[in-house]
Design a protein around this motif. Structure first.
Motif, PDB file in Angstrom:
ATOM      1  N   GLN A 116     -21.614 -13.745 -20.984  1.00  0.00           N
ATOM      2  CA  GLN A 116     -20.219 -13.413 -21.270  1.00  0.00           C
ATOM      3  C   GLN A 116     -19.993 -11.928 -21.063  1.00  0.00           C
ATOM      4  O   GLN A 116     -20.823 -11.096 -21.460  1.00  0.00           O
ATOM      5  N   LEU A 117     -18.855 -11.582 -20.430  1.00  0.00           N
ATOM      6  CA  LEU A 117     -18.502 -10.185 -20.270  1.00  0.00           C
ATOM      7  C   LEU A 117     -18.134  -9.580 -21.618  1.00  0.00           C
ATOM      8  O   LEU A 117     -17.732 -10.278 -22.548  1.00  0.00           O
ATOM      9  N   ASN A 118     -18.258  -8.278 -21.702  1.00  0.00           N
ATOM     10  CA  ASN A 118     -17.820  -7.546 -22.893  1.00  0.00           C
ATOM     11  C   ASN A 118     -16.374  -7.921 -23.222  1.00  0.00           C
ATOM     12  O   ASN A 118     -15.503  -7.891 -22.356  1.00  0.00           O
ATOM     13  N   ASN A 119     -16.117  -8.292 -24.470  1.00  0.00           N
ATOM     14  CA  ASN A 119     -14.771  -8.725 -24.857  1.00  0.00           C
ATOM     15  C   ASN A 119     -13.730  -7.624 -24.741  1.00  0.00           C
ATOM     16  O   ASN A 119     -12.526  -7.897 -24.809  1.00  0.00           O
ATOM     17  N   ASN A 120     -14.181  -6.387 -24.579  1.00  0.00           N
ATOM     18  CA  ASN A 120     -13.249  -5.277 -24.417  1.00  0.00           C
ATOM     19  C   ASN A 120     -12.821  -5.095 -22.969  1.00  0.00           C
ATOM     20  O   ASN A 120     -12.002  -4.219 -22.670  1.00  0.00           O
ATOM     21  N   LYS A 121     -13.352  -5.892 -22.074  1.00  0.00           N
ATOM     22  CA  LYS A 121     -13.029  -5.773 -20.650  1.00  0.00           C
ATOM     23  C   LYS A 121     -12.094  -6.904 -20.217  1.00  0.00           C
ATOM     24  O   LYS A 121     -12.345  -8.070 -20.484  1.00  0.00           O
ATOM     25  N   TRP A 122     -11.029  -6.528 -19.541  1.00  0.00           N
ATOM     26  CA  TRP A 122     -10.050  -7.473 -19.003  1.00  0.00           C
ATOM     27  C   TRP A 122     -10.022  -7.324 -17.486  1.00  0.00           C
ATOM     28  O   TRP A 122     -10.081  -6.210 -16.956  1.00  0.00           O
ATOM     29  N   ILE A 123      -9.889  -8.460 -16.802  1.00  0.00           N
ATOM     30  CA  ILE A 123      -9.702  -8.444 -15.351  1.00  0.00           C
ATOM     31  C   ILE A 123      -8.229  -8.720 -15.076  1.00  0.00           C
ATOM     32  O   ILE A 123      -7.709  -9.788 -15.402  1.00  0.00           O
ATOM     33  N   ILE A 124      -7.555  -7.733 -14.516  1.00  0.00           N
ATOM     34  CA  ILE A 124      -6.120  -7.814 -14.235  1.00  0.00           C
ATOM     35  C   ILE A 124      -5.941  -8.022 -12.740  1.00  0.00           C
ATOM     36  O   ILE A 124      -6.517  -7.292 -11.929  1.00  0.00           O
ATOM     37  N   GLU A 125      -5.144  -9.015 -12.382  1.00  0.00           N
ATOM     38  CA  GLU A 125      -4.870  -9.271 -10.965  1.00  0.00           C
ATOM     39  C   GLU A 125      -3.364  -9.256 -10.729  1.00  0.00           C
ATOM     40  O   GLU A 125      -2.624 -10.000 -11.377  1.00  0.00           O
ATOM     41  N   VAL A 126      -2.940  -8.377  -9.829  1.00  0.00           N
ATOM     42  CA  VAL A 126      -1.533  -8.282  -9.459  1.00  0.00           C
ATOM     43  C   VAL A 126      -1.361  -9.006  -8.127  1.00  0.00           C
ATOM     44  O   VAL A 126      -1.981  -8.648  -7.128  1.00  0.00           O
ATOM     45  N   LYS A 127      -0.493 -10.025  -8.130  1.00  0.00           N
ATOM     46  CA  LYS A 127      -0.294 -10.877  -6.955  1.00  0.00           C
ATOM     47  C   LYS A 127       1.141 -10.709  -6.488  1.00  0.00           C
ATOM     48  O   LYS A 127       2.069 -10.834  -7.285  1.00  0.00           O
ATOM     49  N   SER A 128       1.298 -10.419  -5.210  1.00  0.00           N
ATOM     50  CA  SER A 128       2.646 -10.169  -4.698  1.00  0.00           C
ATOM     51  C   SER A 128       2.696 -10.487  -3.214  1.00  0.00           C
ATOM     52  O   SER A 128       1.668 -10.515  -2.536  1.00  0.00           O
ATOM     53  N   PRO A 129       3.903 -10.716  -2.678  1.00  0.00           N
ATOM     54  CA  PRO A 129       4.017 -11.007  -1.239  1.00  0.00           C
ATOM     55  C   PRO A 129       3.626  -9.829  -0.358  1.00  0.00           C
ATOM     56  O   PRO A 129       3.095 -10.017   0.736  1.00  0.00           O
ATOM     57  N   LYS A 130       3.868  -8.591  -0.832  1.00  0.00           N
ATOM     58  CA  LYS A 130       3.682  -7.423   0.026  1.00  0.00           C
ATOM     59  C   LYS A 130       2.526  -6.525  -0.385  1.00  0.00           C
ATOM     60  O   LYS A 130       2.140  -5.635   0.357  1.00  0.00           O
ATOM     61  N   GLY A 131       1.990  -6.709  -1.576  1.00  0.00           N
ATOM     62  CA  GLY A 131       0.807  -5.961  -1.957  1.00  0.00           C
ATOM     63  C   GLY A 131       1.063  -4.622  -2.599  1.00  0.00           C
ATOM     64  O   GLY A 131       0.129  -3.884  -2.899  1.00  0.00           O
ATOM     65  N   LYS A 132       2.305  -4.265  -2.864  1.00  0.00           N
ATOM     66  CA  LYS A 132       2.588  -3.006  -3.549  1.00  0.00           C
ATOM     67  C   LYS A 132       3.761  -3.233  -4.489  1.00  0.00           C
ATOM     68  O   LYS A 132       4.842  -3.639  -4.072  1.00  0.00           O
ATOM     69  N   THR A 133       3.558  -2.960  -5.767  1.00  0.00           N
ATOM     70  CA  THR A 133       4.566  -3.244  -6.776  1.00  0.00           C
ATOM     71  C   THR A 133       4.779  -2.027  -7.659  1.00  0.00           C
ATOM     72  O   THR A 133       3.950  -1.104  -7.702  1.00  0.00           O
ATOM     73  N   ASN A 134       5.885  -2.020  -8.404  1.00  0.00           N
ATOM     74  CA  ASN A 134       6.152  -0.927  -9.341  1.00  0.00           C
ATOM     75  C   ASN A 134       5.058  -0.799 -10.390  1.00  0.00           C
ATOM     76  O   ASN A 134       4.676   0.314 -10.776  1.00  0.00           O
ATOM     77  N   ILE A 135       4.542  -1.939 -10.858  1.00  0.00           N
ATOM     78  CA  ILE A 135       3.510  -1.887 -11.891  1.00  0.00           C
ATOM     79  C   ILE A 135       2.231  -1.256 -11.352  1.00  0.00           C
ATOM     80  O   ILE A 135       1.507  -0.556 -12.078  1.00  0.00           O
ATOM     81  N   GLU A 136       1.961  -1.432 -10.061  1.00  0.00           N
ATOM     82  CA  GLU A 136       0.774  -0.798  -9.491  1.00  0.00           C
ATOM     83  C   GLU A 136       0.980   0.689  -9.274  1.00  0.00           C
ATOM     84  O   GLU A 136       0.027   1.474  -9.374  1.00  0.00           O
ATOM     85  N   ASN A 137       2.210   1.087  -8.991  1.00  0.00           N
ATOM     86  CA  ASN A 137       2.491   2.521  -8.940  1.00  0.00           C
ATOM     87  C   ASN A 137       2.243   3.157 -10.300  1.00  0.00           C
ATOM     88  O   ASN A 137       1.702   4.266 -10.403  1.00  0.00           O
ATOM     89  N   TRP A 138       2.612   2.438 -11.367  1.00  0.00           N
ATOM     90  CA  TRP A 138       2.369   2.933 -12.723  1.00  0.00           C
ATOM     91  C   TRP A 138       0.868   3.000 -12.998  1.00  0.00           C
ATOM     92  O   TRP A 138       0.375   3.988 -13.564  1.00  0.00           O
ATOM     93  N   LEU A 139       0.134   1.963 -12.605  1.00  0.00           N
ATOM     94  CA  LEU A 139      -1.317   1.978 -12.791  1.00  0.00           C
ATOM     95  C   LEU A 139      -1.959   3.160 -12.065  1.00  0.00           C
ATOM     96  O   LEU A 139      -2.866   3.813 -12.597  1.00  0.00           O
ATOM     97  N   PHE A 140      -1.466   3.437 -10.865  1.00  0.00           N
ATOM     98  CA  PHE A 140      -1.988   4.566 -10.087  1.00  0.00           C
ATOM     99  C   PHE A 140      -1.777   5.876 -10.843  1.00  0.00           C
ATOM    100  O   PHE A 140      -2.670   6.728 -10.912  1.00  0.00           O
ATOM    101  N   ARG A 141      -0.597   6.035 -11.421  1.00  0.00           N
ATOM    102  CA  ARG A 141      -0.303   7.268 -12.168  1.00  0.00           C
ATOM    103  C   ARG A 141      -1.163   7.389 -13.424  1.00  0.00           C
ATOM    104  O   ARG A 141      -1.412   8.498 -13.900  1.00  0.00           O
TER     105      ARG A 141
END
Length: 249
Positions: A199-224
Motif C-alpha cells: 500500500q502507498l503512503n496514505n499521505n500520498k494522492w495521485i491526481i489526474e487531470v483529464k481534458s480534451p486539449k491537455g491544458k486547463t486553468n487548474i493546471e496553471n494553478w498547480l504550476f504556480r
C-alpha cells in the motif's frame, strides 16, 4: 480538526453532479492526461481552489468510490516495458470493477501521437470470464480494437493477468467544458501469482487531470504552486515495480 477531516468538510461544499450527467457532459474517451502526486495538505489547498470551477460526482450520498482494476500483460511484460520506455504507441489492458455500483468493464487504453489517450471498453459479467484469464469474446475485442486503432501491422500481445490495483477515488467535473479530475488515495497493489499486498503512503494522492486539449486553468494553478506533471506516472507501472521487480529490457 485533522487535515483529513477538513478535506472531507470542504468536499461536502461542492455542488454535485450525477453519473448520468457526467456521462452526457464529459465522456472523455479521447483525451490528454496529466498526473501529479500531492500530499493530503496539498490536496486540501487544491480542493479549496477547485471549488468554484468543478462539481463533485455523487451517486446517492457517496462521493468516495472504491475501484479495483486487474491488469493484463504479456508474460515478459511488454506493455509495462513500452510504458517504461515512453514509447508513443503503447497500451494498457484491464478489467475494472466499480465496487460501489458492482459494475464491471473490460478496458483498453491506447496512447498515440500528440500524447492523446483513447479508451475503449465493453461491459462484462465476472461469471462469464474464465478463472485467471480472458474469455474468447474479450480476447476478440482486444485484438479487433488494436487492429482498428493501429492497423494490421501493429503487434498484439498474448495476455496473462499480472497485478491488481485498488484505490479510493473522488471525481471532479468541470462546470464549463469537458475537463475532469480524479483524486486517488489509499492506493494498494496485489499480485495474484504470489499473494502479496503493498500500500502507498496514505499521505500520498495521485491526481489526474483529464481534458480534451491537455491544458486547463487548474493546471496553471498547480504550476504556480510548484507542481509539475509527472511523466510515465502509472499506477500499473508502480505496482509492477513494487511487486514483481521486473528486469528492464
Amino acid at each position: 480538526m485533522s487535515i483529513s477531516s477538513s478535506l472531507s468538510n470542504e468536499l461536502l461544499k461542492f455542488n454535485s453532479i450525477s453519473l448520468h450527467d457526467l456521462k452526457a457532459k464529459s465522456g472523455l474517451m479521447i483525451r490528454r492526461d496529466n498526473k501529479y502526486v500531492l500530499t493530503t495538505e496539498e490536496v486540501f489547498k487544491f480542493i479549496l481552489h477547485a471549488n468554484t470551477e468543478y462539481d463533485i460526482l455523487k451517486i446517492g450520498d457517496i462521493y468516495r468510490f472504491q475501484y479495483l482494476s486487474k491488469y493484463f500483460d504479456s508474460e515478459n511484460l511488454c506493455t509495462f516495458n513500452d510504458h517504461n520506455k515512453g514509447r508513443r504507441r503503447r497500451i494498457k489492458v484491464r478489467q475494472r470493477h466499480y465496487v460501489d455500483s458492482d459494475l464491471h468493464f473490460f478496458e483498453i487504453k491506447i496512447k498515440g501521437f500528440r500524447n492523446l489517450t483513447q479508451k475503449y471498453r465493453i461491459p462484462f459479467k465476472p461469471l462469464d470470464v474464465e478463472t485467471g484469464g480472458l474469455n474468447s469474446a474479450l480476447i476478440d475485442f482486444y485484438r479487433e480494437t488494436i487492429t482498428e486503432h493501429y492497423g494490421e501491422g501493429w503487434r498484439s500481445y498474448g495476455l496473462v493477468p499480472t497485478i491488481s490495483v485498488g484505490c479510493e477515488r473522488i471525481t471532479l467535473v468541470g462546470k464549463a467544458g469537458a475537463n475532469r479530475i480524479t483524486l486517488d488515495s489509499n492506493v494498494y497493489f496485489t499480485n495474484e501469482q504470489e499473494p502479496n499486498k503493498v500500500q502507498l503512503n496514505n499521505n500520498k494522492w495521485i491526481i489526474e487531470v483529464k481534458s480534451p486539449k491537455g491544458k486547463t486553468n487548474i493546471e496553471n494553478w498547480l504550476f504556480r504552486q510548484g507542481h509539475r506533471p509527472i511523466s510515465l506516472c502509472s499506477k500499473y507501472a508502480m505496482g509492477v515495480n513494487l511487486l514483481m521487480k521486473p528486469k528492464y529490457n
